[in-house]
Design a protein around this motif. Structure first.
Motif, PDB file in Angstrom:
ATOM      1  N   LEU A  16       0.829  -1.212   0.000  1.00 18.68           N
ATOM      2  CA  LEU A  16       0.000   0.000   0.000  1.00 18.68           C
ATOM      3  C   LEU A  16       0.862   1.261   0.000  1.00 18.68           C
ATOM      4  O   LEU A  16       0.532   2.240  -0.675  1.00 18.68           O
ATOM      5  N   LEU A  17       1.966   1.219   0.763  1.00 17.56           N
ATOM      6  CA  LEU A  17       2.860   2.381   0.784  1.00 17.56           C
ATOM      7  C   LEU A  17       3.486   2.617  -0.583  1.00 17.56           C
ATOM      8  O   LEU A  17       3.581   3.765  -1.052  1.00 17.56           O
ATOM      9  N   VAL A  18       3.919   1.505  -1.219  1.00 18.22           N
ATOM     10  CA  VAL A  18       4.502   1.643  -2.556  1.00 18.22           C
ATOM     11  C   VAL A  18       3.475   2.201  -3.524  1.00 18.22           C
ATOM     12  O   VAL A  18       3.767   3.115  -4.310  1.00 18.22           O
ATOM     13  N   GLN A  19       2.240   1.661  -3.437  1.00 18.06           N
ATOM     14  CA  GLN A  19       1.203   2.148  -4.336  1.00 18.06           C
ATOM     15  C   GLN A  19       0.847   3.601  -4.025  1.00 18.06           C
ATOM     16  O   GLN A  19       0.628   4.406  -4.931  1.00 18.06           O
ATOM     17  N   THR A  20       0.799   3.932  -2.723  1.00 17.93           N
ATOM     18  CA  THR A  20       0.470   5.312  -2.353  1.00 17.93           C
ATOM     19  C   THR A  20       1.523   6.272  -2.876  1.00 17.93           C
ATOM     20  O   THR A  20       1.192   7.358  -3.390  1.00 17.93           O
ATOM     21  N   ASN A  21       2.799   5.899  -2.749  1.00 22.33           N
ATOM     22  CA  ASN A  21       3.862   6.755  -3.292  1.00 22.33           C
ATOM     23  C   ASN A  21       3.716   6.917  -4.800  1.00 22.33           C
ATOM     24  O   ASN A  21       3.891   8.021  -5.345  1.00 22.33           O
ATOM     25  N   GLU A  22       3.390   5.794  -5.449  1.00 25.78           N
ATOM     26  CA  GLU A  22       3.185   5.865  -6.897  1.00 25.78           C
ATOM     27  C   GLU A  22       1.992   6.758  -7.229  1.00 25.78           C
ATOM     28  O   GLU A  22       2.045   7.564  -8.171  1.00 25.78           O
ATOM     29  N   GLU A  23       0.935   6.626  -6.442  1.00 26.61           N
ATOM     30  CA  GLU A  23      -0.253   7.448  -6.691  1.00 26.61           C
ATOM     31  C   GLU A  23       0.019   8.917  -6.426  1.00 26.61           C
ATOM     32  O   GLU A  23      -0.480   9.793  -7.148  1.00 26.61           O
ATOM     33  N   LEU A  24       0.811   9.188  -5.379  1.00 25.66           N
ATOM     34  CA  LEU A  24       1.174  10.582  -5.111  1.00 25.66           C
ATOM     35  C   LEU A  24       1.984  11.169  -6.267  1.00 25.66           C
ATOM     36  O   LEU A  24       1.803  12.339  -6.644  1.00 25.66           O
TER      37      LEU A  24
END
Length: 402
Positions: free
Chosen positions: A179-187
């Motif tokens: 989720l953190l990796v995806q959140t960083n990607e989404e940011l």
């Protein structure tokens, strides 16, 4: 000259051990001595004949086995006392001892009152001096190891529980990392969108507002104002998509059993006015753990997209199906259509924010729906996937734990 050392005193076989004055024979004294040791032993000591029939049992053994009346047990089939997994080990050990070789095993055998007991059992052959070549009777010494076995079982259960908890925590950390990796990607996507995609309609607004102010042609001014209005609506939709995308990552999930058949039927009823031209079918769908509103939004977006991209197809078709993977313990939900499709070389862009593979003039949209789906499904522990070919339709899939 050396003085003689202390000598071990041996009982006088000619004197009774209790009174000291009643003469007994050497053989009788030895029998009394062995019987005393036999009965004082904390182990359960038995003699079993070559056929498995119980011939004797010491007093402490009778207490351990909770035997109320030994006469009822004498001559009973000792082999039949053992059942389940321990019986095979017992039969093998008994056969070995009957052939003249000591053997040992550990197994479960309840007492005569049915209380659970585990025993370490040693079997020693008892030769028959009259018939030395015959199969041997067997001395059986059973030691109660129930406490040890139960402690071992408790330890194993604790280790299994700890291992399961470690696995659960590891899976949770892995999911948090994902989720953190995806959140960083989404940011990063949002940052890129704010600096590029969202600026495009703003530039349109500024450019055509300037042209509208400069022109004196009423027709041109109206056309410019129409473009400005469309750009403003598009910008509003994109901002709204960003807000929904952000809320999808922050709202708490209310996880409960969700019947996807009910969600699908609800979505189908809502979209029916736009689906009159399409053949819409579905196979039975599973019940999965999840947030009902979040999963409903996933189905609605995918079905809306399928209807939108099949509207120029002569015979539009939409099919929703489910596929179970018992090894991964997941369900895969497919939403398949025979519409416009897409170039599979760009499939990796589909679930990114504001990424579109069709021009706005062909199919309207802000490019936020599939990114929203990916975020919701990932929070449920699933994945998203898409396949398609230009002009041959597309299949959008998402997985959920069973």
């Amino acid at each position: 000259m050396l003085e003689p050392g202390p000598q071990l005193l041996e009982p006088n076989p000619a004197t009774d051990l209790l009174t000291g004055d009643v003469p007994v024979s050497d053989q009788e004294w030895r029998e009394r001595y062995l019987t005393g040791v036999h009965n004082l032993s904390a182990d359960c000591i038995k003699v079993v004949d070559r056929h498995g029939r119980l011939q004797s049992m010491n007093l402490r053994g009778q207490e351990a086995m909770q035997v109320d009346d030994y006469s009822a047990c004498h001559g009973a089939d000792w082999l039949s006392f053992w059942e389940g997994e321990a019986r095979d080990a017992m039969l093998e050990a008994f056969a070995v001892a009957s052939r003249g070789t000591p053997s040992q095993f550990t197994g479960f055998c309840p007492t005569m009152r049915g209380e659970p007991r585990w025993w370490d059992v040693t079997l020693t052959p008892l030769p028959d001096p009259v018939r030395p070549a015959a199969p041997y009777d067997v001395i059986v010494v059973s030691r109660d190891v129930t406490d040890r076995v139960q402690a071992q079982q408790a330890l194993e259960a604790l280790n299994a529980s700890l291992a399961a908890e470690v696995a659960r925590q590891t899976a949770a950390l892995r999911q948090e990392k994902q989720l953190l990796v995806q959140t960083n990607e989404e940011l990063e996507n949002i940052t890129y969108a704010m600096s590029h995609d969202l600026l495009t309609p703003v530039r349109h607004l500024l450019s055509f507002a300037r042209l509208a102010r400069q022109t004196t042609d009423t027709g041109k001014r109206d056309r410019y104002l129409g473009i400005i209005e469309g750009s403003a609506a598009n910008l509003s939709g994109m901002i709204d998509g960003v807000m929904r995308f952000s809320r999808a990552g922050r709202c708490a999930l209310r996880v409960q059993p969700v019947d996807l058949n009910e969600l699908h039927a609800d979505v189908q009823r809502e979209l029916h006015p736009t689906a009159a031209h399409a053949t819409w079918t579905a196979s039975p769908l599973p019940t999965v753990p999840g947030d009902p509103q979040a999963l409903r939004s996933v189905l609605k977006i995918l079905c809306s997209n399928a209807l939108k991209y099949t509207r120029n197809t002569p015979d539009p078709q939409l099919h929703v199906s489910a596929h179970h993977d018992p090894h991964a313990r997941t369900w895969r939900i497919d939403v398949q259509d025979n519409g416009a499709g897409f170039d599979p070389d760009y499939a990796h862009k589909l679930f990114r924010l504001f990424q579109r593979l069709h021009h706005q003039n062909e199919f309207e949209g802000t490019g936020t729906g599939l990114a929203l789906i990916r975020r919701v499904v990932t929070r449920h522990g699933g994945t998203v996937h898409a396949t398609g070919q230009p002009g041959q339709g597309a299949t959008f899939s998402f997985t959920l734990p069973e």
